[in-house]
Design an enzyme around this catalytic site. Sequence first.
Site, PDB file in Angstrom:
ATOM      1  N   GLY A   1       0.806  -1.186   0.184  1.00 40.95           N
ATOM      2  CA  GLY A   1       0.009  -0.092  -0.010  1.00 40.95           C
ATOM      3  C   GLY A   1       0.777   1.303   0.326  1.00 40.95           C
ATOM      4  O   GLY A   1       2.025   1.104   0.440  1.00 40.95           O
ATOM      5  N   CYS A   2       0.234   2.403  -0.361  1.00 41.67           N
ATOM      6  CA  CYS A   2       0.956   3.593  -0.262  1.00 41.67           C
ATOM      7  C   CYS A   2       1.412   4.075   0.922  1.00 41.67           C
ATOM      8  O   CYS A   2       2.582   4.588   1.247  1.00 41.67           O
ATOM      9  CB  CYS A   2       0.269   4.579  -1.259  1.00 41.67           C
ATOM     10  SG  CYS A   2      -1.617   4.962  -0.420  1.00 41.67           S
ATOM     11  N   TYR A   3       0.507   4.247   1.999  1.00 43.57           N
ATOM     12  CA  TYR A   3       0.881   4.628   3.381  1.00 43.57           C
ATOM     13  C   TYR A   3       1.850   3.694   3.868  1.00 43.57           C
ATOM     14  O   TYR A   3       3.080   4.086   4.529  1.00 43.57           O
ATOM     15  CB  TYR A   3      -0.310   4.715   4.138  1.00 43.57           C
ATOM     16  CG  TYR A   3      -1.423   5.975   4.027  1.00 43.57           C
ATOM     17  CD1 TYR A   3      -0.601   7.033   4.207  1.00 43.57           C
ATOM     18  CD2 TYR A   3      -2.514   5.789   3.887  1.00 43.57           C
ATOM     19  CE1 TYR A   3      -1.529   8.141   4.055  1.00 43.57           C
ATOM     20  CE2 TYR A   3      -3.471   6.555   3.644  1.00 43.57           C
ATOM     21  CZ  TYR A   3      -2.920   7.920   4.060  1.00 43.57           C
ATOM     22  OH  TYR A   3      -3.879   9.163   4.019  1.00 43.57           O
TER      23      TYR A   3
END
Lengths: 355, 355, 355, 355
Positions: free
Chosen positions: C149-151
């Site tokens: 995921g990005c986070y």
Amino acid sequence: MIKAGIIGATGYAGAELVRLLLGHKETQIAWYGSRSYIDEKYAKVYGNMFQLVEDVCLDDKIEQLARQADVIFTATPQGFLAGVLTEEILQHAKVIDLSADYRLKDVKTYEKWYQIEHKSPQFLAEAVYGLCEVNRDQVKQARLVANPGCYTTCSILTAYPLIKEGLIDPNTLIVDAKSGTSGAGRGAKLPNLFCEVNENVKAYGVASHRHTPEIEEQLSYAAREVVTINFTPHLVPMNRGILATEYASLKKIKQADGTYAYPSYEQVKAAYDKYYEKEYFVRVLDRGVCPETKWVEGSNFVDIGFQIDERTARIVMMGAIDNLVKGAAGQAVQNMNLLFGFPETEGLQLVPMFP
Amino acid sequence: MIKAGIIGATGYAGAELVRLLLGHKETQIAWYGSRSYIDEKYAKVYGNMFQLVEDVCLDDKIEQLARQADVIFTATPQGFLAGVLTEEILQHAKVIDLSADYRLKDVKTYEKWYQIEHKSPQFLAEAVYGLCEVNRDQVKQARLVANPGCYTTCSILTAYPLIKEGLIDPNTLIVDAKSGTSGAGRGAKLPNLFCEVNENVKAYGVASHRHTPEIEEQLSYAAREVVTINFTPHLVPMNRGILATEYASLKKIKQADGTYAYPSYEQVKAAYDKYYEKEYFVRVLDRGVCPETKWVEGSNFVDIGFQIDERTARIVMMGAIDNLVKGAAGQAVQNMNLLFGFPETEGLQLVPMFP
Amino acid sequence: MIKAGIIGATGYAGAELVRLLLGHKETQIAWYGSRSYIDEKYAKVYGNMFQLVEDVCLDDKIEQLARQADVIFTATPQGFLAGVLTEEILQHAKVIDLSADYRLKDVKTYEKWYQIEHKSPQFLAEAVYGLCEVNRDQVKQARLVANPGCYTTCSILTAYPLIKEGLIDPNTLIVDAKSGTSGAGRGAKLPNLFCEVNENVKAYGVASHRHTPEIEEQLSYAAREVVTINFTPHLVPMNRGILATEYASLKKIKQADGTYAYPSYEQVKAAYDKYYEKEYFVRVLDRGVCPETKWVEGSNFVDIGFQIDERTARIVMMGAIDNLVKGAAGQAVQNMNLLFGFPETEGLQLVPMFP
Amino acid sequence: MIKAGIIGATGYAGAELVRLLLGHKETQIAWYGSRSYIDEKYAKVYGNMFQLVEDVCLDDKIEQLARQADVIFTATPQGFLAGVLTEEILQHAKVIDLSADYRLKDVKTYEKWYQIEHKSPQFLAEAVYGLCEVNRDQVKQARLVANPGCYTTCSILTAYPLIKEGLIDPNTLIVDAKSGTSGAGRGAKLPNLFCEVNENVKAYGVASHRHTPEIEEQLSYAAREVVTINFTPHLVPMNRGILATEYASLKKIKQADGTYAYPSYEQVKAAYDKYYEKEYFVRVLDRGVCPETKWVEGSNFVDIGFQIDERTARIVMMGAIDNLVKGAAGQAVQNMNLLFGFPETEGLQLVPMFP
């Protein structure tokens, strides 16, 4: 103290009406109409209203509302009011319509540009076009006010004195308008997503935007001839504000010595002053100053500047408004003030917020 | 009707004071001080004030001003007021200082964090820290009010009840704050250019920002012990608004049955309510609602929400303010209202603007 | 030259894959999958691709695609790939999944946080978590890559070396992350409208965001103990970029003289260098420099900075990425490069765009 | 492989040159000139270049540079190059000037609009106006290229085919242009601060902007008559992008049947295609599609759309560019490619970044 009802209270224009009416001394909001949020607390839909508005949203039963309210604001999609308005409603309450339903006198023009059938053309003749600075006296007598569009308010007021006084050729008028995104409403549509609007500028509705005939009709009255213009709206990555940059060819006018010449700065300024010097909400800026939308944000002001281009014998006129205030809710309240004999600036002495 | 003078009227906080005082019924602005724009029309510096303010900017001669005004606001760089304040000035006028000069009681802490010598430490004891919700009674008696910083107002009020009531361990407190760019002032500096700020987010002043000792001092009073925290400010591409996200470990408290357990949602909520239920400007949001800076924009509100994380036995507290209003000019007016016995909300019943 | 298919090519992550693969020398896009725009020209959906992509959008028939493509990217909603993946597909093509379906090894954790049933848990053991800098060797052997995921990418890489080297207490870790709005996807939802996001900052998903268990799982591997953290995402008014500000208590470590003390700047820096000095995409910034999202925009870089706070014995770590590149499409291409033996930077030597 | 020197490498246009040249296979940057940052690491001035550029900034000694470089880019204030250029420099290196010093053939026009004396008018005749799509062949032979302005590139290319083919009356042309803020440069000036630009739109330089005579000169060549136009630039709250909305009256042209009539959509489209069909960087959009600046961001494309308004017999032409790429650095690289015989698209096959 009068009672106001708002149908369409959860759109951006409706919410701005709530903001303004909460600060209006003579008005109480009696009805927060919102078909999408019936029975929900208004402050859940607009978190800024937490602890300021305790009401829940109600359905848009305009007949019932007409018996409870002195004034009804309809901040609704095109066609809604035309579909439900009756003589009985108008006998009970004044109606200020923020949609386009009663702005155009010619039903065919309406149906052509809006592509919907007009369900109550019988009220078109009676409706007053609520551009307060132009139609103040008629508004005072009205039962039904057609509140002008955002682009139109800005576009018309910026050019009006020069057309009225014959300083420009109205058929050379080109209006290039730039709007913040709140004008597109609160509908969940892909083109209005943050990532689509941010860091972007585009024209849209070129040669086909619905505000075109509205501007033309009003400017035709001022010009006392049929006026056809170019109007191009643009979407700008900001919340609020409209800037209209308007171009027109100057007309030679008779000078003191009997010759004809293009109007000077002073002559143009005098024309603006003739119509606006006593208008609280119209500010004609100092020589050389260009209006900026940020300078009117949150207020009901229209800021106007202009520049004569001697090389081309054209004038560049610029007008700036907050589209949700003077372009929608603020002008609606100004119309309400006229309708009920309140001071015209009541609830509207808003100092623009900067930055 | 009292007379107010503003020194530093052309900074963003000074300009916001002008905006608020124009809507204040009991105050008249008698002096627009601005060293940079002496003799220029104020409305040329802030176009939003066109036709609303006709005054020109004056020099910052505070002694002369003290004899003309009932209250003086100093929205000036650190060190200015400390360099010019005299007993005589305080005998003539109340002074509300928006700089940090009198916020810290310990002159050494001031000189360490601000890296300037304090020129009038003799007034430190007398100065009242103007966080109205906490120090209301002392403010009423004051001659000199140290108006709190923007980050500090938000950071302190968000955690205050829980520290005061012993629900969290104050030395575990971590404040991660996000601010709009107006907090950086109107100075023409490269890092504040549009293209540097826009589409960007960054931390700055990490472990060294000057608001840290101010937050610590006030929270130490509340905790009745020395509190040391982490405070990290961030710059966000928006004009106004501060959001403080605050983390702390919960402390087990005695329950009704005599056992010790971490506080429940209801117990935390009760602590907030104990301090804020009657506060007009502090809005503790409904369960599960996170504050958003846009919901307080243009207003003097502090919006507070929180979430208990049972997995880590920490609480996440969130507070939102408009940095120029509750974080600067609004709180200054609130302090003025207290000083002069006006209703505390006079001039400050501002409905937040959305969008 | 390999053939790539994209399922979900019209979301923001999918579109970024297209942008990157168009510049990749060894790859040709063979399939623009988009259930919403079947048979429409891709360049009508994304005007930037006009004259660059002539293809039309196809349905998301992954089995058919698997026989035509060497690699399949699924930039699809949670649950899609888990619902359609088969052994046969994996025998024909490598699969890089940008959704969360195969990121968590424990199916119960997945089902608890995502609130959907996992339809193909049999592939969980085989799937490799594609955080290239950590799992490079496993990725090279994989058939199925779970793209992080990005986070999580940003949060993990920022803290990883310090946890791995035992310099911080992992259970004190607090991650306060700020994201641009493209992370919310291209769905037409009210909270993502320009006027709702612009001039606003808020936390969301507090103590409940789905990236929490993903960060915890990976950091637990690094810490060789179960790690529980606080993770709070925030929405910031910008298109791209994630900044993670991370707080943790330092652990005393054995020094050269045999005593135990908190790690110095140099010791922390050495830990970062141990893991990242040879990593092209991870840039550990100079002392005192805080990362800014704008400095990585459009690129696959992760910029990392840190500050030790001796007053609290905590460290503040900061990491910045472009959420659509290193946080999604860029890392997916990096994984593809590993899978097929291309140079790891092929197609990814993108100079960040400023401003 | 050639060597390039940049004078003015730390302005926004200079920095964009660096970004583009880092991706150019045939060029190596040999000189990062910046009077303001001499001896500082370039990557400290532009954090995005960390680990990508290790050089320090050098003084702007153009004579010395000319002996080391094959090509010199001057991204400098007006008057700089005119003040230092010599025959000797031109004998050693090709010069591509991003300032206005050699764009206007008439020195008096230059001195009138720029209000500075031209120090080396002897090179004006030789200089080639580097609008590649129009002057490609002359550029190939040049020693000194005057790289066009950002507004002018967009304004000229959008109208050029219709003027060249006689479809519009050039003296009715009105150009209403909207620009992102990077066009204002990196100087620390109050009007360019984030809070002044954000949430704001304004016109500036009305009837007096310096790009006016440049547009007029080039369109006069195309029209084979003296053309005078209105040009109004606007500042929009975004980093990059220019949109030019251009209005002109159509001219009746001879039709197949011998009559005269206003040109149809197909006839206008054919005129655009005649000049642009083979141009890689000019994209004439499909019927009814309006260009958006976001669709060309980061790329060297010019996107063009148009709409005929039969009601007014005018045409609305719209062109969009990235002001730092096709409006500055990209076009400069395109000119370099022409000068040195590289493929014209080398280093410029940049896919626009969206969002």
